[in-house]
Design a protein around this motif. Structure first.
Motif, PDB file in Angstrom:
ATOM      1  N   VAL B  52       6.226  56.501  94.898  1.00 24.70           N
ATOM      2  CA  VAL B  52       7.151  55.734  94.053  1.00 24.70           C
ATOM      3  C   VAL B  52       6.586  54.338  93.771  1.00 24.70           C
ATOM      4  O   VAL B  52       6.775  53.787  92.683  1.00 24.70           O
ATOM      5  CB  VAL B  52       8.560  55.663  94.704  1.00 24.70           C
ATOM      6  N   ALA B  53       5.872  53.781  94.737  1.00 21.66           N
ATOM      7  CA  ALA B  53       5.285  52.454  94.536  1.00 21.66           C
ATOM      8  C   ALA B  53       4.335  52.452  93.333  1.00 21.66           C
ATOM      9  O   ALA B  53       4.242  51.475  92.601  1.00 21.66           O
ATOM     10  CB  ALA B  53       4.540  52.021  95.798  1.00 21.66           C
ATOM     11  N   ASP B  54       3.641  53.567  93.123  1.00 15.80           N
ATOM     12  CA  ASP B  54       2.717  53.662  91.985  1.00 15.80           C
ATOM     13  C   ASP B  54       3.377  54.171  90.707  1.00 15.80           C
ATOM     14  O   ASP B  54       2.897  53.910  89.617  1.00 15.80           O
ATOM     15  CB  ASP B  54       1.553  54.601  92.321  1.00 15.80           C
ATOM     16  N   HIS B  55       4.426  54.959  90.863  1.00 12.05           N
ATOM     17  CA  HIS B  55       5.048  55.622  89.703  1.00 12.05           C
ATOM     18  C   HIS B  55       6.563  55.454  89.772  1.00 12.05           C
ATOM     19  O   HIS B  55       7.298  56.431  89.938  1.00 12.05           O
ATOM     20  CB  HIS B  55       4.699  57.115  89.678  1.00 12.05           C
ATOM     21  N   ALA B  56       7.010  54.215  89.664  1.00 11.75           N
ATOM     22  CA  ALA B  56       8.432  53.925  89.880  1.00 11.75           C
ATOM     23  C   ALA B  56       9.332  54.748  88.959  1.00 11.75           C
ATOM     24  O   ALA B  56      10.388  55.232  89.371  1.00 11.75           O
ATOM     25  CB  ALA B  56       8.690  52.444  89.669  1.00 11.75           C
ATOM     26  N   SER B  57       8.906  54.941  87.707  1.00 10.48           N
ATOM     27  CA  SER B  57       9.780  55.628  86.764  1.00 10.48           C
ATOM     28  C   SER B  57       9.841  57.125  87.045  1.00 10.48           C
ATOM     29  O   SER B  57      10.653  57.842  86.485  1.00 10.48           O
ATOM     30  CB  SER B  57       9.287  55.395  85.339  1.00 10.48           C
ATOM     31  N   LYS B  58       8.942  57.592  87.896  1.00  8.97           N
ATOM     32  CA  LYS B  58       8.897  59.035  88.159  1.00  8.97           C
ATOM     33  C   LYS B  58       9.307  59.341  89.589  1.00  8.97           C
ATOM     34  O   LYS B  58       8.793  60.269  90.224  1.00  8.97           O
ATOM     35  CB  LYS B  58       7.481  59.565  87.895  1.00  8.97           C
ATOM     36  N   TRP B  59      10.264  58.553  90.103  1.00 11.42           N
ATOM     37  CA  TRP B  59      10.643  58.730  91.509  1.00 11.42           C
ATOM     38  C   TRP B  59      11.156  60.129  91.794  1.00 11.42           C
ATOM     39  O   TRP B  59      10.921  60.701  92.842  1.00 11.42           O
ATOM     40  CB  TRP B  59      11.702  57.688  91.906  1.00 11.42           C
ATOM     41  N   ARG B  60      11.817  60.725  90.770  1.00  8.67           N
ATOM     42  CA  ARG B  60      12.375  62.053  90.998  1.00  8.67           C
ATOM     43  C   ARG B  60      11.258  63.090  91.134  1.00  8.67           C
ATOM     44  O   ARG B  60      11.304  63.976  91.965  1.00  8.67           O
ATOM     45  CB  ARG B  60      13.301  62.418  89.834  1.00  8.67           C
ATOM     46  N   GLN B  61      10.219  62.927  90.303  1.00 13.95           N
ATOM     47  CA  GLN B  61       9.081  63.846  90.390  1.00 13.95           C
ATOM     48  C   GLN B  61       8.327  63.667  91.704  1.00 13.95           C
ATOM     49  O   GLN B  61       7.837  64.635  92.273  1.00 13.95           O
ATOM     50  CB  GLN B  61       8.120  63.606  89.222  1.00 13.95           C
ATOM     51  N   CYS B  62       8.243  62.411  92.176  1.00 12.26           N
ATOM     52  CA  CYS B  62       7.615  62.157  93.473  1.00 12.26           C
ATOM     53  C   CYS B  62       8.357  62.920  94.555  1.00 12.26           C
ATOM     54  O   CYS B  62       7.770  63.581  95.405  1.00 12.26           O
ATOM     55  CB  CYS B  62       7.656  60.658  93.798  1.00 12.26           C
ATOM     56  N   ASP B  63       9.664  62.810  94.487  1.00 10.99           N
ATOM     57  CA  ASP B  63      10.516  63.444  95.482  1.00 10.99           C
ATOM     58  C   ASP B  63      10.337  64.964  95.450  1.00 10.99           C
ATOM     59  O   ASP B  63      10.196  65.615  96.485  1.00 10.99           O
ATOM     60  CB  ASP B  63      11.958  63.059  95.167  1.00 10.99           C
ATOM     61  N   THR B  64      10.318  65.525  94.216  1.00 12.73           N
ATOM     62  CA  THR B  64      10.162  66.974  94.072  1.00 12.73           C
ATOM     63  C   THR B  64       8.781  67.410  94.571  1.00 12.73           C
ATOM     64  O   THR B  64       8.659  68.397  95.303  1.00 12.73           O
ATOM     65  CB  THR B  64      10.312  67.369  92.590  1.00 12.73           C
ATOM     66  N   ALA B  65       7.742  66.653  94.200  1.00  9.85           N
ATOM     67  CA  ALA B  65       6.381  67.019  94.610  1.00  9.85           C
ATOM     68  C   ALA B  65       6.282  67.053  96.133  1.00  9.85           C
ATOM     69  O   ALA B  65       5.687  67.955  96.719  1.00  9.85           O
ATOM     70  CB  ALA B  65       5.372  66.025  94.032  1.00  9.85           C
ATOM     71  N   TYR B  66       6.907  66.066  96.785  1.00 13.54           N
ATOM     72  CA  TYR B  66       6.881  66.004  98.234  1.00 13.54           C
ATOM     73  C   TYR B  66       7.631  67.189  98.849  1.00 13.54           C
ATOM     74  O   TYR B  66       7.097  67.929  99.678  1.00 13.54           O
ATOM     75  CB  TYR B  66       7.496  64.682  98.710  1.00 13.54           C
ATOM     76  N   SER B  67       8.870  67.399  98.405  1.00 11.13           N
ATOM     77  CA  SER B  67       9.681  68.411  99.087  1.00 11.13           C
ATOM     78  C   SER B  67       9.174  69.827  98.799  1.00 11.13           C
ATOM     79  O   SER B  67       9.220  70.693  99.673  1.00 11.13           O
ATOM     80  CB  SER B  67      11.164  68.263  98.723  1.00 11.13           C
ATOM     81  N   GLN B  68       8.646  70.039  97.592  1.00  9.14           N
ATOM     82  CA  GLN B  68       8.102  71.367  97.291  1.00  9.14           C
ATOM     83  C   GLN B  68       6.829  71.628  98.091  1.00  9.14           C
ATOM     84  O   GLN B  68       6.600  72.737  98.568  1.00  9.14           O
ATOM     85  CB  GLN B  68       7.806  71.497  95.795  1.00  9.14           C
TER      86      GLN B  68
END
Lengths: 388, 195
Positions: B52-68
């Motif tokens: 999220v620190a690098d891609h603040a606007s894509k926090w949801r995708q960060c979250d999905t990438a991590y949990s998947q």
């Protein structure tokens, strides 16, 4: 049911650009035509189109249930034998569906007659669900159409709701959407579905049919080598089941929209089967397989290929004499015969009603006109209103 | 009312993007213009916060990438019947117990800002003889160099840009009927394969 000439909105082409509606004219001919609209009464819509649409859908499901359980019928429907189990399992597993369009001949008085069921890859979705909706909104706002006018068109609302339901079965999953290259119309239809899926909170990824890959670990992949697990394809099952990657279908474990059992009701062999199970139903036309034609005693009939799109390879016979036919690349798989019931004529145009289903709910209509009795892909799309 | 009650017209407008170009595609175009991005671009992160620190606007995708990636690690991760065997490869305290087996714990995940692509859990090991020592590795045995520096601003520096390896054997196994039918000279056709 009336056809009412009216003025075009002066700015509609600019508006079409703004909203990305690119295929309103094709090869110099109008496809979207707002120089007239059709007016229906609420009773015509609810009793003669909406109710029969939902009823016929249930009748079609009954046919699917019979066909998947019967090898002889699977043969008649020209489902490749190596995929019988794949199609059957999609039905037995109750794989959910998204949408269909039933085509009717309807004149505003007599019962609407089913021509065919576009249950696998129906198009003109965007024009129906959004573009004619916007037309009415603007016509009412400008005072050109009465304020109390309505439209039978909850297509977009129901699409989004349906995607919300499907999303619950696919939490955090990406929906891949696909169509063939070089067709602006199909790409536009798929883009609209992508928009509706986004509205329902679904993450999507587009891949062209021709670009789908075979993954190293089995399964199907997109351009980024990502495994496809859930896919909408605007590409007919009858094509897919005969192509190379059909060998991957069993192990690929993809949730398909439409599901494979739709290959049975998008098939013209459906029509004689409906007539067999529901003879004399007011919304059906007598229909027969080739071998039953002589017994049928029909002398005016229409010969349709089991697999065909956009009115190709259709022939009309009167007193067993060929009077009109359309060309095309279809017909290798055989034909069915349907009683001749010509489209009603409004002015110089023959008018066909497309009646939409989202899952099993009637969701609106589209009106198309063609200068020929056989509606083809150069027909024109006209908006409609309900005014009682 | 027999029609859709409300449509958000702003969401339906495509005036600048054009009908076919998607926001994702725009992202690539923009990145390519400044010469620092392509569609194969991906990053490696140890946590959602770094992402999220690098891609603040894509926090949801960060979250999905991590949990998947995490659930993929649990589902498809290598299984060992003893903790020790697992830790020999993945390092001390790097394995977790399931009902009757052990799997390595995911140490990082891959994130692609412009495309949703496959989810890749990543492993790294403190054990010198492990193939994962000093670098990141995927379940499939693809390896990427490791860097662990981070700055006081909180902006992640541990990310590495990588190019994903080929995971597709062939393409083009669907669509052949269309080219066959198209060769029938339907010049007046709008050309769609829907109906």
């Amino acid at each position: 049911m009336f056809r009412i000439p009216c003025d075009e909105r002066p700015n509609w082409r600019k508006l079409a650009d703004e909203y990305g509606f690119k295929f309103h004219s094709m090869y110099g001919q109008a496809y979207w035509d707002e120089t007239a609209y059709y007016q229906f009464s609420l009773q015509q819509i609810e009793e003669q189109l909406e109710a029969p649409t939902e009823e016929i859908h249930q009748m079609c499901l009954h046919v699917v249930d019979k066909v998947v359980a019967d090898s002889q019928l699977m043969q008649k429907f020209r489902i490749p034998e190596q995929h019988w189990d794949f199609v059957r399992q999609s039905w037995l597993n109750k794989e959910p569906c998204l949408y269909s369009r039933l085509d009717f001949a309807y004149n505003g008085k007599d019962p609407a007659k089913l021509y065919e069921n576009n249950a696998d890859t129906p198009t003109s979705l965007y024009e129906t669900g959004f573009w004619q909706w916007l037309w009415l909104e603007e016509k009412v706002n400008s005072g050109a159409v009465h304020r109390s006018a309505d439209q039978f068109n909850s297509l977009q609302e129901k699409l989004v709701q349906r995607f919300q339901v499907l999303a619950k079965q696919h939490p955090d999953e990406i929906l891949h959407l696909s169509c063939c290259k070089d067709t602006e119309e199909d790409r536009g239809t798929v883009q609209y579905l992508q928009d509706c899926a986004h509205e329902a909170g679904i993450e999507t990824q587009f891949v062209y049919i021709e670009d789908i890959g075979e993954g190293i670990e089995g399964g199907l992949t997109d351009n980024d080598n990502q495994i496809i697990t859930w896919m909408f394809k605007l590409y007919p099952w009858e094509f897919m089941l005969n192509e190379d990657y059909s060998r991957l279908l069993n192990q690929a474990n993809v949730s398909w929209l439409e599901p494979a059992w739709k290959s049975i009701i998008s098939n013209k062999a459906l029509l004689p089967m409906l007539w067999k199970y529901f003879p004399d139903h007011p919304n059906l036309l007598p229909s027969f397989f080739e071998e039953d034609l002589s017994k049928s005693q029909m002398s005016h009939y229409v010969k349709k290929p089991i697999f065909a799109r956009e009115g190709s390879n259709v022939s009309i016979y009167k007193d067993h004499q060929l009077t009109l036919s359309s060309e095309g690349p279809y017909g290798d798989e055989g034909f069915i015969y349907q009683a001749y019931a010509p489209l009603p004529k409004y002015g110089d145009s023959h008018t066909l009603i497309g009646s939409w289903l989202i899952d099993d709910k009637a969701a609106g209509i589209s009106v198309r006109e063609d200068s020929s009795l056989i509606t083809q892909d150069l027909s024109r799309f006209l908006p409609h209103i309900i005014l009682s | 009312m027999k029609r859709t009650k409300k449509i958000d017209l702003n969401r339906m407008r495509k005036s600048n993007a054009g009908f076919v170009l998607k926001p994702a595609a725009l992202g690539i175009a923009a990145a390519s213009l400044v010469g620092c991005g392509n569609s194969n671009e991906a990053y490696i992160y140890k946590s959602v916060d770094e992402c999220v620190a690098d891609h603040a606007s894509k926090w949801r995708q960060c979250d999905t990438a991590y949990s998947q990636a995490l659930s993929k690690a649990r589902r498809d991760g290598k299984r060992f019947d003893e903790r020790e065997k697992c830790e020999t490869v993945y390092g001390d305290n790097s394995c977790e117990r399931h009902s009757n087996y052990y799997t390595p714990m995911m140490m990082g995940f891959m994130f692609s800002p412009y495309h949703s692509r496959g989810y890749y859990p990543l492993y790294s090991s403190s054990y010198r003889h492990s193939p994962y020592y000093g670098r990141w590795g995927t379940l499939d045995g693809d390896y990427y160099p490791r860097s662990t520096t981070s700055t006081s601003t909180g902006k992640s520096k541990s990310s590495r840009k990588v190019t994903l390896t080929k995971k597709t054997m062939s393409r083009g196994g669907f669509g052949s009927t269309v080219s066959a039918k198209s060769s029938w000279g339907g010049s007046s056709s709008r050309g769609g394969w829907g109906g």
